[in-house]
Structure formats: C-alpha cells, structure tokens
Design an enzyme around this catalytic site. Structure first.
Site, PDB file in Angstrom:
ATOM      1  N   LYS A  10      15.755   3.534 -12.368  1.00 38.83           N
ATOM      2  CA  LYS A  10      15.005   2.528 -11.291  1.00 38.83           C
ATOM      3  C   LYS A  10      15.996   1.284 -12.242  1.00 38.83           C
ATOM      4  O   LYS A  10      15.801   0.052 -12.233  1.00 38.83           O
ATOM      5  CB  LYS A  10      14.322   2.242 -10.784  1.00 38.83           C
ATOM      6  CG  LYS A  10      13.855   3.615 -10.088  1.00 38.83           C
ATOM      7  CD  LYS A  10      12.949   2.907  -9.140  1.00 38.83           C
ATOM      8  CE  LYS A  10      12.029   4.236  -8.373  1.00 38.83           C
ATOM      9  NZ  LYS A  10      11.524   5.043  -9.370  1.00 38.83           N
ATOM     10  N   LEU A  39       1.024  -1.107   0.245  1.00 38.61           N
ATOM     11  CA  LEU A  39      -0.054  -0.147  -0.200  1.00 38.61           C
ATOM     12  C   LEU A  39       0.853   1.406   0.324  1.00 38.61           C
ATOM     13  O   LEU A  39       0.461   1.751   0.284  1.00 38.61           O
ATOM     14  CB  LEU A  39      -1.315  -0.288   0.693  1.00 38.61           C
ATOM     15  CG  LEU A  39      -2.152  -1.335   0.950  1.00 38.61           C
ATOM     16  CD1 LEU A  39      -2.578  -0.905   2.084  1.00 38.61           C
ATOM     17  CD2 LEU A  39      -3.073  -0.531  -0.063  1.00 38.61           C
ATOM     18  N   SER A  53       1.061   2.813 -15.911  1.00 38.87           N
ATOM     19  CA  SER A  53       1.728   3.814 -16.061  1.00 38.87           C
ATOM     20  C   SER A  53       1.236   5.101 -15.475  1.00 38.87           C
ATOM     21  O   SER A  53      -0.312   4.595 -15.895  1.00 38.87           O
ATOM     22  CB  SER A  53       3.043   3.845 -17.954  1.00 38.87           C
ATOM     23  OG  SER A  53       3.093   5.788 -17.876  1.00 38.87           O
ATOM     24  N   GLY A  54       1.729   5.804 -15.560  1.00 38.85           N
ATOM     25  CA  GLY A  54       0.864   7.439 -15.047  1.00 38.85           C
ATOM     26  C   GLY A  54       1.264   7.682 -13.654  1.00 38.85           C
ATOM     27  O   GLY A  54       1.061   8.625 -13.574  1.00 38.85           O
ATOM     28  N   ARG A  83      36.434  -6.798 -42.177  1.00 35.06           N
ATOM     29  CA  ARG A  83      36.015  -8.632 -41.696  1.00 35.06           C
ATOM     30  C   ARG A  83      36.573  -9.522 -42.177  1.00 35.06           C
ATOM     31  O   ARG A  83      37.712 -10.549 -42.345  1.00 35.06           O
ATOM     32  CB  ARG A  83      34.833  -8.578 -41.317  1.00 35.06           C
ATOM     33  CG  ARG A  83      34.027  -7.434 -40.453  1.00 35.06           C
ATOM     34  CD  ARG A  83      32.235  -7.983 -40.177  1.00 35.06           C
ATOM     35  NE  ARG A  83      32.195  -9.448 -39.746  1.00 35.06           N
ATOM     36  CZ  ARG A  83      31.278  -9.820 -40.007  1.00 35.06           C
ATOM     37  NH1 ARG A  83      30.809 -10.250 -41.678  1.00 35.06           N
ATOM     38  NH2 ARG A  83      31.306 -10.754 -39.425  1.00 35.06           N
ATOM     39  N   HIS A 118       8.094   1.186 -23.037  1.00 30.40           N
ATOM     40  CA  HIS A 118       7.289   2.436 -22.397  1.00 30.40           C
ATOM     41  C   HIS A 118       8.274   3.295 -22.078  1.00 30.40           C
ATOM     42  O   HIS A 118       8.859   4.442 -21.584  1.00 30.40           O
ATOM     43  CB  HIS A 118       5.761   2.174 -22.241  1.00 30.40           C
ATOM     44  CG  HIS A 118       5.913   3.716 -21.163  1.00 30.40           C
ATOM     45  ND1 HIS A 118       6.263   4.100 -20.043  1.00 30.40           N
ATOM     46  CD2 HIS A 118       4.687   4.296 -21.582  1.00 30.40           C
ATOM     47  CE1 HIS A 118       5.881   4.886 -19.568  1.00 30.40           C
ATOM     48  NE2 HIS A 118       4.367   5.526 -20.857  1.00 30.40           N
ATOM     49  N   ASN A 119       9.302   1.935 -20.713  1.00 25.12           N
ATOM     50  CA  ASN A 119       9.471   3.658 -20.412  1.00 25.12           C
ATOM     51  C   ASN A 119      11.059   3.948 -20.875  1.00 25.12           C
ATOM     52  O   ASN A 119      11.885   4.959 -20.838  1.00 25.12           O
ATOM     53  CB  ASN A 119      10.095   2.609 -18.823  1.00 25.12           C
ATOM     54  CG  ASN A 119       9.274   2.298 -17.945  1.00 25.12           C
ATOM     55  OD1 ASN A 119       7.735   2.596 -18.620  1.00 25.12           O
ATOM     56  ND2 ASN A 119       9.740   2.385 -16.746  1.00 25.12           N
ATOM     57  N   ALA A 128      10.335  -4.263  -7.705  1.00 26.41           N
ATOM     58  CA  ALA A 128      10.806  -5.498  -8.555  1.00 26.41           C
ATOM     59  C   ALA A 128      12.146  -5.988  -7.998  1.00 26.41           C
ATOM     60  O   ALA A 128      12.495  -5.664  -7.081  1.00 26.41           O
ATOM     61  CB  ALA A 128      11.169  -4.432  -9.944  1.00 26.41           C
ATOM     62  N   LYS A 164       5.373  -2.679 -21.031  1.00 23.27           N
ATOM     63  CA  LYS A 164       6.204  -1.716 -20.057  1.00 23.27           C
ATOM     64  C   LYS A 164       7.624  -0.786 -20.012  1.00 23.27           C
ATOM     65  O   LYS A 164       7.574   0.201 -19.769  1.00 23.27           O
ATOM     66  CB  LYS A 164       5.298  -1.910 -18.872  1.00 23.27           C
ATOM     67  CG  LYS A 164       5.811  -0.815 -17.674  1.00 23.27           C
ATOM     68  CD  LYS A 164       4.893   0.411 -17.857  1.00 23.27           C
ATOM     69  CE  LYS A 164       5.353   1.611 -16.836  1.00 23.27           C
ATOM     70  NZ  LYS A 164       6.049   1.457 -15.961  1.00 23.27           N
ATOM     71  N   ARG A 182      22.840   9.395 -18.756  1.00 19.30           N
ATOM     72  CA  ARG A 182      22.365   9.279 -17.239  1.00 19.30           C
ATOM     73  C   ARG A 182      23.060   9.558 -16.168  1.00 19.30           C
ATOM     74  O   ARG A 182      23.811   9.317 -15.440  1.00 19.30           O
ATOM     75  CB  ARG A 182      20.569   8.814 -17.136  1.00 19.30           C
ATOM     76  CG  ARG A 182      19.860   9.247 -17.044  1.00 19.30           C
ATOM     77  CD  ARG A 182      18.312   8.710 -16.613  1.00 19.30           C
ATOM     78  NE  ARG A 182      16.950   9.117 -17.084  1.00 19.30           N
ATOM     79  CZ  ARG A 182      15.949   8.931 -16.935  1.00 19.30           C
ATOM     80  NH1 ARG A 182      15.743   8.060 -15.415  1.00 19.30           N
ATOM     81  NH2 ARG A 182      14.538   9.178 -17.242  1.00 19.30           N
ATOM     82  N   GLU A 193       9.982   7.012 -22.826  1.00 19.10           N
ATOM     83  CA  GLU A 193      10.016   8.045 -20.984  1.00 19.10           C
ATOM     84  C   GLU A 193      11.043   8.489 -21.724  1.00 19.10           C
ATOM     85  O   GLU A 193      11.249   9.679 -21.413  1.00 19.10           O
ATOM     86  CB  GLU A 193       9.617   7.632 -20.431  1.00 19.10           C
ATOM     87  CG  GLU A 193       9.526   8.018 -18.963  1.00 19.10           C
ATOM     88  CD  GLU A 193       8.761   7.357 -17.973  1.00 19.10           C
ATOM     89  OE1 GLU A 193       8.277   6.542 -18.234  1.00 19.10           O
ATOM     90  OE2 GLU A 193       9.219   7.185 -17.398  1.00 19.10           O
ATOM     91  N   ASN A 237       7.140  -3.180 -12.111  1.00 15.44           N
ATOM     92  CA  ASN A 237       8.301  -2.736 -13.487  1.00 15.44           C
ATOM     93  C   ASN A 237       9.166  -3.822 -13.256  1.00 15.44           C
ATOM     94  O   ASN A 237      10.185  -3.954 -13.288  1.00 15.44           O
ATOM     95  CB  ASN A 237       8.434  -1.231 -13.452  1.00 15.44           C
ATOM     96  CG  ASN A 237       8.170  -0.707 -13.412  1.00 15.44           C
ATOM     97  OD1 ASN A 237       7.539  -0.258 -14.227  1.00 15.44           O
ATOM     98  ND2 ASN A 237       8.353   0.840 -13.326  1.00 15.44           N
TER      99      ASN A 237
HETATM  100  C1  6PG Z   1       5.673   5.228 -15.193  1.00 10.67           C
HETATM  101  C2  6PG Z   1       6.947   5.460 -14.721  1.00 10.67           C
HETATM  102  C3  6PG Z   1       7.204   4.515 -14.036  1.00 10.67           C
HETATM  103  C4  6PG Z   1       9.118   4.620 -13.829  1.00 10.67           C
HETATM  104  C5  6PG Z   1       9.238   6.203 -13.417  1.00 10.67           C
HETATM  105  C6  6PG Z   1      10.785   6.339 -12.594  1.00 10.67           C
HETATM  106  O1  6PG Z   1       5.064   4.797 -16.299  1.00 10.67           O
HETATM  107  O2  6PG Z   1       4.774   5.702 -14.753  1.00 10.67           O
HETATM  108  O3  6PG Z   1       7.648   4.883 -16.292  1.00 10.67           O
HETATM  109  O4  6PG Z   1       6.891   3.420 -13.836  1.00 10.67           O
HETATM  110  O5  6PG Z   1       8.756   4.516 -12.482  1.00 10.67           O
HETATM  111  O6  6PG Z   1       9.576   6.539 -14.245  1.00 10.67           O
HETATM  112  O7  6PG Z   1      12.138   5.272 -14.145  1.00 10.67           O
HETATM  113  P1  6PG Z   1      12.984   5.880 -13.528  1.00 10.67           P
HETATM  114  O8  6PG Z   1      14.062   5.846 -12.185  1.00 10.67           O
HETATM  115  O9  6PG Z   1      13.959   4.572 -13.906  1.00 10.67           O
HETATM  116  O10 6PG Z   1      13.819   7.285 -14.333  1.00 10.67           O
END
Ligand code: 6PG
Length: 472
Positions: free
Chosen positions: A263, A13, A131-132, A448, A188-189, A79, A185, A290, A192, A105
């Site tokens: 992460k 929670l 996500s969100g 090569r 997706h990240n 995770a 997902k 990063r 992102e 994740n």
């Molecule tokens: C989402 C995000 C989420 C993720 C953060 C942090 O879709 O809501 O992707 O799942 O945990 O963006 O990710 P980093 O710490 O790797 O930037």
C-alpha cells in the site's frame, strides 16, 4: 459533564475502526461510531460486549452532537483524499479545543500540511500510527501518537487503556513533535517489509533448497519462535504452514500466487530515507522485491530463457537449518538497526524530537514487528537514548559477532545454488561496509574529481583538493 454524552467518536467503521472502538468500550469508555454505510453502524452495535455503551450513527452531525466536549475523535479511513474530505466535513461542526486524530497510515508530509491548515482554527490535529492489524485493534495494538503534547494528554487515558501491555506498561507513548507519530509508523512498516522479505527468503532456502515440507517448516519455525527468535512474524509464519486450503487438498500457502501487494508505506520509508541520507538497504531491497514479484509474466519468460531449475542445497540438514536460523537472526537485527537509525536522524533533521527508548518500548507489544529482540534494543536505548545505530551497542555487537559466520555461510550456499536472497545479502553487505573503517570510496572521490573536478579531501592534511588528472 453530561453523563449522556459519549467519550470518544470513530469516523470509519471498517474492521479496524470498529474493533478499536469496541476495545475502547470494553475499557469502560462510552463509544460512538460514524459510517455512511448504516450496516456498519448496526454491526458495531451488535458486536459490542454486553454491558458496554456503544452506538453507531450515520451522520457526522449526530456523532458530534453526542460527544463530550472537548470532543475526541479518530478517523480510520484510507490515507490521502478521504482524510482531507473528512476534515472538511468536520470543520463546520467542531469547536476550539476539539481533537481530531488521524489513525490511518497517512504520509507524514500530509500530516504536516493538515497540522498547518488546522492551526488557526484552534482544533487539535494528531497523526497517530496504529499497528497490530484487525485482531490487535480489538485486543491491544501498539499506538504511536505524535504532535501537540497538550492534546495528547486529553486522549492519553483512552489510548493507554486500549493499547497492548507489556510488563504492565501500555504500548503507547508521545513520540515527538508534529508528524512524529506517522513518521514512526511509516518506519515501523519499512522494518515490517524488510523482515517479511527475509522470512520469505529463508522459506525458499528451507523449502526449495533443503526440501522441507510444510509440516517440517512448521516445526522449524516453532522451534525458532519457542527459542531466541520469538516474534509475531515468525509465529504467524509457523501457523501459515499448517493452514489447509478449503478448495483443494493442498496447504493454502502452496496455492497463493507469488505476487506481493503493497500500500506504499515501505516505499515511502525508502524515499524518505534517501531524503535524509540514511542507508536502509534491507528495506529498499524488500520494496524492490515486492515490485519484482509483480512481473510474473516476465519472470516466467526469463525462467524459460535461463532454464531455471531449483537446485537442492547440499549441506547437512540440521547444520544448515541452524545456519539459516542465525542468518535470519543476524539480518533481522540489521533491519531494526537501519530503521531505528533513520528515526534517530529524522528526530533532529526534521525537528521531531523522537524519544528512541519510548519507540522501542512501545514496539515490544501489540505491533506487527514485536519481537523478543525489542527487549535488548530497549536496554540499548535506555543506556544511551542518542545511540546513532544499534550496531554500536556492545551487547548487540556480541549477538552480531556470534551469528556473522553462519550468515556468510548461508549467503555462500544460496548464491552457489542460485537462490535469490537479496535481503540477506544486503543485510550482510551493509554490516560488512558499516564495520569497515576505510571503505573503497576514496576511488569514487578520485573518479568524481577526474571527470568533474568535484574535489576531494585527503587523509593526511585538512582542506579541499583538486588534481589535473593525467589521462593515459
Ligand atoms: C500494521 C500494518 C498495517 C499495514 C499492513 C499492510 O502495523 O498493522 O503495518 O498498518 O497496513 O501491513 O501493508 P502493505 O499492504 O503495504 O503490505
């Protein structure tokens, strides 16, 4: 059907778990949550909308006893090992047909392993990407489930109720076999990460290069968000520029240390793209940058050694802002094209059967990478669900054609004045290579074969060839 039992259970929670469960309760489902920390159960109950049925407990046994069979539950825990630990604790309490959802994740290979492990027990396991962020969990996230379609049918009404809605359709769909939900997902990240990298480069060019202050940056990002670059990430960036620091007189963004956290999902995307042989250069660059940001001390030393001084970009202000806008638009399309081409390949390579039109449909709302561009991508994949790369769609090709000159201009200005724009450059270089019919890779094949007799193919006849190269 016992009316006193609960429809859905949440394990963990934290903010995400609590908000998602409250969202379910807001939609009329009886919601129960477990956390070892009793204060979290209490917070869950006190934050519930009056009139909804929400209960917090601090033993798994109690939660399982109070769930309507077949029991449907989700864990939102970090995770890795915590997920395996929860599964171990649940096993003696569950019955055949019960459904455990991992909403975190998790790496897709962990999900595959867990699916295998639970197969014999008759307990359904689903890897589901959500996500969100915290706000999305409460008001409508984008939900990416994969795995057993029968299990999905059981939870579909709940997931559809809580998901974000776009044009009346819920941002959730069954995204394929086995670990497809977590795979989608992860990508997706990755996208992102890439878009965030591009936005940070654009910020650097406008702020340090052109000298825009935070109020001016707000206005530029606002105009982009009100125009053809509407997206969640542009929208929050716009608002970040106005946030005041509560400890100084400055804007908060100026007081934040320039080391980016991660992460791991971006890194996994790059690693897994390498495994299936798909180039996702902007995502790779974003992950690397990063990492570079963490070397603050070395960067400080290097800045002294190379006497870096920020140079202003000498270009007419409005013209340059337009060029930057176009470059960001161009490079953002490349990020999606790369990530989605990875999903297209993984769909067959990893036998996931990912429905591409559904992926882009459910990314239109609720998720971090939602953007008005997704409508165009949805059209492209609806017209051709097997499209290997968005850049091959004619409407998208037109968008790219319209923006490419300005992208080249921005890259030129930025490199001449010494701004690091690895994301923009890699997007542009990927495009230039992708649209090239004959790449210079013939030379690599020659090399090569020269040093390793690795052989090559010819352009004028079939077969495999080796040459005894004459060394000079
Ligand atoms: C989402 C995000 C989420 C993720 C953060 C942090 O879709 O809501 O992707 O799942 O945990 O963006 O990710 P980093 O710490 O790797 O930037």
């Amino acid at each position: 059907m016992n009316k006193d039992l609960f429809d859905f259970g949440m394990i963990g929670l934290g903010t995400m778990g609590r908000n998602l469960l409250l969202n379910m309760a807001d939609h009329g489902f009886k919601a129960i949550g477990f956390d070892k920390d009793t204060s979290k159960g209490a917070l869950l109950e006190s934050s519930a909308t009056p009139g909804t049925t929400v209960k917090g407990v601090n033993t798994l046994e109690e939660m399982i006893k109070l769930l309507q069979p077949p029991r449907k539950m989700m864990m939102l825990v970090p995770a890795g090992k915590p997920v395996d630990d929860v599964i171990q604790s649940l096993l003696p309490l569950l019955e055949k047909g019960d459904i455990i959802i991992d909403g975190g994740n998790s790496h897709y290979t962990d999900t595959l392993r867990r699916l295998d492990y639970l197969k014999e027990s008759g307990i359904h396991f689903m890897g589901v990407g959500i996500s969100g962020g915290e706000h999305g969990a409460r008001t409508g996230p984008s939900i990416m489930p994969g795995g057993d379609p029968e299990a999905y049918k059981n939870v579909q009404p709940i997931l559809e109720a809580v998901a974000a809605k776009v044009d009346g359709s819920a941002c959730v769909a069954h995204l394929g076999k086995k670990a497809a939900g977590h795979y989608v997902k992860m990508v997706h990240n990755g996208i992102e990460y890439a878009i965030m990298q591009l936005i940070s480069e654009v910020y650097d060019l406008l702020h340090n290069g052109l000298g825009l202050n935070n109020d001016e940056l707000y206005k530029v990002f606002k105009s982009w968000n009100d125009g053809d670059q509407q997206s969640y990430l542009i929208e929050i960036t716009r608002d970040i520029f106005l946030q005041k620091d509560d400890k100084t007189e400055n804007r908060l963004v100026d007081m934040i240390l320039d080391k980016a956290g991660a992460k791991g999902t971006g890194k996994w995307t790059s690693q897994d793209a390498m495994d299936i042989g798909i180039p996702i250069t902007v995502i790779d660059t974003a992950v690397a940058l990063r990492s570079l940001s963490a070397y603050k001390d070395e960067r400080t030393q290097a800045s002294l050694l190379y006497k870096t001084s920020t140079q202003s970009i000498e270009a007419p202000r409005e013209v340059f802002i337009q060029q930057v806008s176009d470059a960001l638009f161009f490079a953002t399309i490349i990020c999606y094209a790369q990530g989605l081409s990875m999903l297209h390949k993984a769909s067959t390579e990893l036998q996931m059967e990912i429905p591409m039109p559904e992926v882009v449909r459910i990314w239109r709302g609720g998720c971090i990478i939602r953007s008005s561009l997704l409508e165009t991508f949805f059209k492209a994949y609806t017209a051709n669900p097997e499209l290997p790369n968005l850049l091959l769609n004619e409407e998208i090709a037109q968008l790219i054609q319209n923006k490419k000159q300005h992208t080249r201009a921005v890259v030129m200005h930025a490199t001449q004045t010494g701004y690091p724009i690895a994301g923009l450059m890699s997007a542009l270089s990927y495009f230039e290579a992708y649209r090239t019919e004959r790449m210079p890779t013939n030379l690599i094949q020659a090399q090569r074969d020269y040093f390793g007799a690795h052989t090559y193919q010819r352009i004028d006849m079939p077969g495999t060839f080796h040459t005894e190269w004459e060394s000079h």
